[in-house]
Design a protein around this motif. Structure first.
Motif, PDB file in Angstrom:
ATOM      1  N   UNK A   1      15.544  33.256  -8.546  1.00 20.18           N
ATOM      2  CA  UNK A   1      16.650  34.056  -8.013  1.00 20.18           C
ATOM      3  C   UNK A   1      17.606  33.159  -7.251  1.00 20.18           C
ATOM      4  N   UNK A   2      18.814  33.673  -7.054  1.00 20.79           N
ATOM      5  CA  UNK A   2      19.794  33.067  -6.160  1.00 20.79           C
ATOM      6  C   UNK A   2      19.681  33.745  -4.795  1.00 20.79           C
ATOM      7  N   UNK A   3      20.242  33.094  -3.775  1.00 20.24           N
ATOM      8  CA  UNK A   3      20.221  33.719  -2.458  1.00 20.24           C
ATOM      9  C   UNK A   3      21.400  33.257  -1.616  1.00 20.24           C
ATOM     10  N   UNK A   4      21.764  34.095  -0.656  1.00 18.50           N
ATOM     11  CA  UNK A   4      22.694  33.751   0.410  1.00 18.50           C
ATOM     12  C   UNK A   4      21.974  33.959   1.734  1.00 18.50           C
ATOM     13  N   UNK A   5      22.096  32.990   2.630  1.00 19.79           N
ATOM     14  CA  UNK A   5      21.574  33.132   3.991  1.00 19.79           C
ATOM     15  C   UNK A   5      22.776  33.165   4.929  1.00 19.79           C
ATOM     16  N   UNK A   6      22.978  34.279   5.595  1.00 19.16           N
ATOM     17  CA  UNK A   6      24.156  34.484   6.434  1.00 19.16           C
ATOM     18  C   UNK A   6      23.912  33.988   7.859  1.00 19.16           C
ATOM     19  N   UNK A   7      24.976  33.460   8.460  1.00 20.74           N
ATOM     20  CA  UNK A   7      24.905  33.030   9.842  1.00 20.74           C
ATOM     21  C   UNK A   7      24.851  34.208  10.801  1.00 20.74           C
ATOM     22  N   UNK A   8      24.567  33.933  12.046  1.00 22.72           N
ATOM     23  CA  UNK A   8      24.392  34.999  13.044  1.00 22.72           C
ATOM     24  C   UNK A   8      25.703  35.465  13.662  1.00 22.72           C
ATOM     25  N   UNK A   9      26.806  34.738  13.432  1.00 24.00           N
ATOM     26  CA  UNK A   9      28.060  35.051  14.114  1.00 24.00           C
ATOM     27  C   UNK A   9      29.077  35.729  13.206  1.00 24.00           C
ATOM     28  N   UNK A  10      28.620  36.297  12.101  1.00 24.87           N
ATOM     29  CA  UNK A  10      29.530  36.979  11.182  1.00 24.87           C
ATOM     30  C   UNK A  10      29.950  38.337  11.739  1.00 24.87           C
ATOM     31  N   UNK A  11      31.129  38.854  11.324  1.00 20.92           N
ATOM     32  CA  UNK A  11      31.597  40.163  11.805  1.00 20.92           C
ATOM     33  C   UNK A  11      30.578  41.271  11.513  1.00 20.92           C
ATOM     34  N   UNK A  12      30.180  41.983  12.542  1.00 19.60           N
ATOM     35  CA  UNK A  12      29.142  43.003  12.383  1.00 19.60           C
ATOM     36  C   UNK A  12      29.578  44.142  11.469  1.00 19.60           C
ATOM     37  N   UNK A  13      30.888  44.503  11.503  1.00 17.51           N
ATOM     38  CA  UNK A  13      31.336  45.632  10.707  1.00 17.51           C
ATOM     39  C   UNK A  13      31.210  45.347   9.212  1.00 17.51           C
TER      40      UNK A  13
ATOM     41  N   UNK B   1      38.043  38.788  23.325  1.00 18.47           N
ATOM     42  CA  UNK B   1      37.633  38.698  24.737  1.00 18.47           C
ATOM     43  C   UNK B   1      36.344  37.909  24.902  1.00 18.47           C
ATOM     44  N   UNK B   2      35.643  37.685  23.771  1.00 18.14           N
ATOM     45  CA  UNK B   2      34.365  36.967  23.826  1.00 18.14           C
ATOM     46  C   UNK B   2      34.490  35.545  23.289  1.00 18.14           C
ATOM     47  N   UNK B   3      35.686  34.985  23.321  1.00 16.68           N
ATOM     48  CA  UNK B   3      35.904  33.629  22.822  1.00 16.68           C
ATOM     49  C   UNK B   3      35.017  32.627  23.572  1.00 16.68           C
ATOM     50  N   UNK B   4      34.234  31.817  22.843  1.00 21.58           N
ATOM     51  CA  UNK B   4      33.358  30.833  23.508  1.00 21.58           C
ATOM     52  C   UNK B   4      34.174  29.776  24.250  1.00 21.58           C
ATOM     53  N   UNK B   5      33.559  29.130  25.222  1.00 27.23           N
ATOM     54  CA  UNK B   5      34.243  28.112  26.017  1.00 27.23           C
ATOM     55  C   UNK B   5      34.000  26.702  25.472  1.00 27.23           C
ATOM     56  N   UNK B   6      32.838  26.462  24.857  1.00 27.73           N
ATOM     57  CA  UNK B   6      32.522  25.135  24.322  1.00 27.73           C
ATOM     58  C   UNK B   6      33.424  24.837  23.139  1.00 27.73           C
ATOM     59  N   UNK B   7      33.913  23.602  23.012  1.00 25.08           N
ATOM     60  CA  UNK B   7      34.979  23.261  22.076  1.00 25.08           C
ATOM     61  C   UNK B   7      34.603  23.592  20.634  1.00 25.08           C
ATOM     62  N   UNK B   8      33.483  23.090  20.158  1.00 22.96           N
ATOM     63  CA  UNK B   8      33.111  23.302  18.759  1.00 22.96           C
ATOM     64  C   UNK B   8      32.898  24.776  18.458  1.00 22.96           C
ATOM     65  N   UNK B   9      32.234  25.467  19.367  1.00 20.62           N
ATOM     66  CA  UNK B   9      32.021  26.900  19.173  1.00 20.62           C
ATOM     67  C   UNK B   9      33.344  27.652  19.186  1.00 20.62           C
ATOM     68  N   UNK B  10      34.249  27.246  20.079  1.00 19.93           N
ATOM     69  CA  UNK B  10      35.549  27.904  20.158  1.00 19.93           C
ATOM     70  C   UNK B  10      36.354  27.684  18.882  1.00 19.93           C
ATOM     71  N   UNK B  11      36.283  26.489  18.333  1.00 14.88           N
ATOM     72  CA  UNK B  11      37.015  26.214  17.095  1.00 14.88           C
ATOM     73  C   UNK B  11      36.464  27.026  15.930  1.00 14.88           C
ATOM     74  N   UNK B  12      35.146  27.122  15.834  1.00 16.68           N
ATOM     75  CA  UNK B  12      34.541  27.937  14.773  1.00 16.68           C
ATOM     76  C   UNK B  12      34.929  29.402  14.937  1.00 16.68           C
ATOM     77  N   UNK B  13      34.899  29.869  16.173  1.00 23.01           N
ATOM     78  CA  UNK B  13      35.280  31.250  16.459  1.00 23.01           C
ATOM     79  C   UNK B  13      36.748  31.482  16.117  1.00 23.01           C
TER      80      UNK B  13
END
Length: 284
Positions: free
Chosen positions: A42-54, A111-123
């Protein structure tokens, strides 16, 4: 490692139960499972934890963060009619209301924008892609609703798009299915790239007699955003030379202003058209 998504993007999205522009917003790893005999299981996708919940909440069949696909899904062995049925039955809701609600939710998320640079850029990349996807979804759904309810606008669309205009059909086929032109046009719009803003501008000029750009600078900025979108989706925020994009260019305030300008311009033209149609006058 199997990289199957790019070549089967719409099919993967439909299998997940979401739209292609929503799949573009998600972060995931993709792969395949092989047994001891070298056969694909089979094929698979593993999703990250920070994806849009909706979006994630609408994916039916997730096992934790993983979604599995049958091994023959992309080989042509599986009956593809379910995907055609998915598109044929899809009915856009009121596009402006959907856009407005989603944009408001997005500003709440900011309003929940991360403060750490790499996390903020990904966000920031995620938020940027969401704004562009909201614009694409609005433009697609608004156009589909217009041409599916007004034969004169359907004709205008077909006349403006060579892929539709140059199609040939036997008279007997049209007699058997008078709705065929509308079905073909709808299917085309569902598969069209609405981040090709120059193409979309031309189509809207043909259908509503109004493009999507405010002025030349607005057009230039939107085309720049489309290029940045490509860098974010396909290169994780790096340009052709491998350098990071300038994050000032995808500042949420500037991006939302450009996107809102598109939506408001189209809505104004649509309101004029709808009013003229209601009173039986000549629509644009």
């Amino acid at each position: 490692m199997a990289f199957f998504v790019d070549n089967n993007f719409s099919l993967v999205a439909a299998r997940l139960g979401i739209l292609p522009e929503e799949l573009e917003q998600l972060q995931y790893d993709q792969g395949e499972e092989i047994d001891d005999d070298g056969r694909r299981i089979r094929y698979y996708l593993i999703f990250g934890n920070d994806n849009p919940e909706d979006i994630m909440d609408r994916i039916d069949g997730l096992q934790g963060n993983t979604f599995h696909f049958p091994p023959d899904l992309f080989s042509g062995d599986e009956d593809p009619s379910w995907y055609e049925d998915f598109l044929a039955d899809y009915r856009p809701e009121e596009p402006f209301e959907v856009f407005s609600d989603a944009a408001a939710d997005l500003w709440h998320v900011l309003n929940s924008t991360p403060s750490e640079v790499k996390e903020r850029q990904a966000f920031q990349r995620m938020v940027f892609l969401q704004f562009i996807s909201l614009m694409e979804a609005y433009l697609s759904d608004r156009l589909i609703k217009i041409v599916m309810s007004d034969s004169s606008k359907l004709i205008a669309l077909i006349g403006a798009v060579p892929e539709l205009r140059n199609q040939t059909a036997k008279l007997i086929e049209l007699a058997k299915d008078p709705e065929r032109p509308a079905k073909v046009a709808k299917g085309y719009l569902q598969r069209a790239s609405f981040h090709d803003v120059s193409f979309v501008d031309g189509v809207y000029k043909a259908v509503l007699n109004a493009g999507i750009f405010i002025d030349n600078s607005h057009e230039h900025f939107l085309n720049h955003l489309v290029e940045l979108r490509h860098h974010c989706v396909h290169r994780n925020g790096r340009n052709h030379e491998g350098a990071d994009i300038d994050y000032k260019d995808i500042d949420p305030v500037h991006v939302s202003e450009a996107v809102n300008a598109v939506v408001n311009k189209v809505e104004k033209a649509y309101a004029h058209y709808d009013l003229a149609k209601f009173f039986g006058g000549t629509s644009p």
